[in-house]
Design an enzyme around this catalytic site. Structure first.
Site, PDB file in Angstrom:
ATOM      1  N   TYR A   1      11.817  -5.296  -1.570  1.00 24.60           N
ATOM      2  CA  TYR A   1      12.006  -4.515  -0.350  1.00 24.60           C
ATOM      3  C   TYR A   1      10.923  -3.441  -0.219  1.00 24.60           C
ATOM      4  O   TYR A   1      10.299  -3.295   0.830  1.00 24.60           O
ATOM      5  CB  TYR A   1      13.396  -3.886  -0.362  1.00 24.60           C
TER       6      TYR A   1
ATOM      7  N   SER B   1      10.370   2.620   5.009  1.00 26.46           N
ATOM      8  CA  SER B   1      11.359   3.157   4.076  1.00 26.46           C
ATOM      9  C   SER B   1      10.648   3.995   3.027  1.00 26.46           C
ATOM     10  O   SER B   1       9.492   3.720   2.683  1.00 26.46           O
ATOM     11  CB  SER B   1      12.094   1.998   3.397  1.00 26.46           C
TER      12      SER B   1
END
Length: 157
Positions: free
Chosen positions: A58, A45
């Site tokens: 995350y 990501s």
């Protein structure tokens, strides 16, 4: 960071850090004797590269995915395994969950055709990148982190 519990942190690290580790480990064992090129594409990501204050755990877990990808790519190259590794780093992918997070925005406006400056990609955009990476045309590319961010990292927000 103040609102993330240790249990939440650990769960996210297990899903991304340990999950990708176990997947890579199993794939290398299964593919190490392949006589033709094979590819592993790990989904990371842009949160692993840019500060996203609402996604600390995350982002850290996806940073682990990037580091793991590089390390396993080097290992496989040293062992002369025909396994290539890639880490794909999308910014935002226009899914139902993302659309819920961003609120009442017309999804048609967010697509590249309607807004070439969008930060949202379609799932098909990501699939096309992955398809290239698993094709024979990418056989000299290994251990990379490929940003799919429509130039986000180059632009001042």
């Amino acid at each position: 960071i103040e609102d993330t519990t240790l249990a939440q942190w650990q769960q996210i690290q297990r899903i991304n850090g340990e999950g990708y580790f176990l997947g890579c480990q199993a794939a290398v064992k299964a593919m190490q004797d392949n006589t033709t090129a094979s590819s592993i594409v790990n989904m990371s990501s842009m949160a692993s590269l840019i500060g996203m204050p609402d996604f600390c755990a995350y982002g850290a877990s996806k940073g682990a995915v990037n580091a793991l990808t590089r390390s396993v790519a080097v290992h496989c190259r040293q062992q002369k395994y025909r396994i290539l590794f890639y880490s794909v780093e999308p910014d935002c992918i226009m899914t139902r969950n993302v659309l819920k997070m961003i609120g009442n925005v017309d999804p048609a406006y967010l697509g590249y055709e309607a807004n070439p400056a969008t930060r949202l990609s379609s799932p098909e955009d990501i699939a096309a990148v992955v398809l290239f990476l698993v094709s024979d045309e990418s056989r000299m590319i290994n251990g990379i982190e490929l940003r799919v961010d429509n130039g986000l990292m180059m632009a001042a927000n």
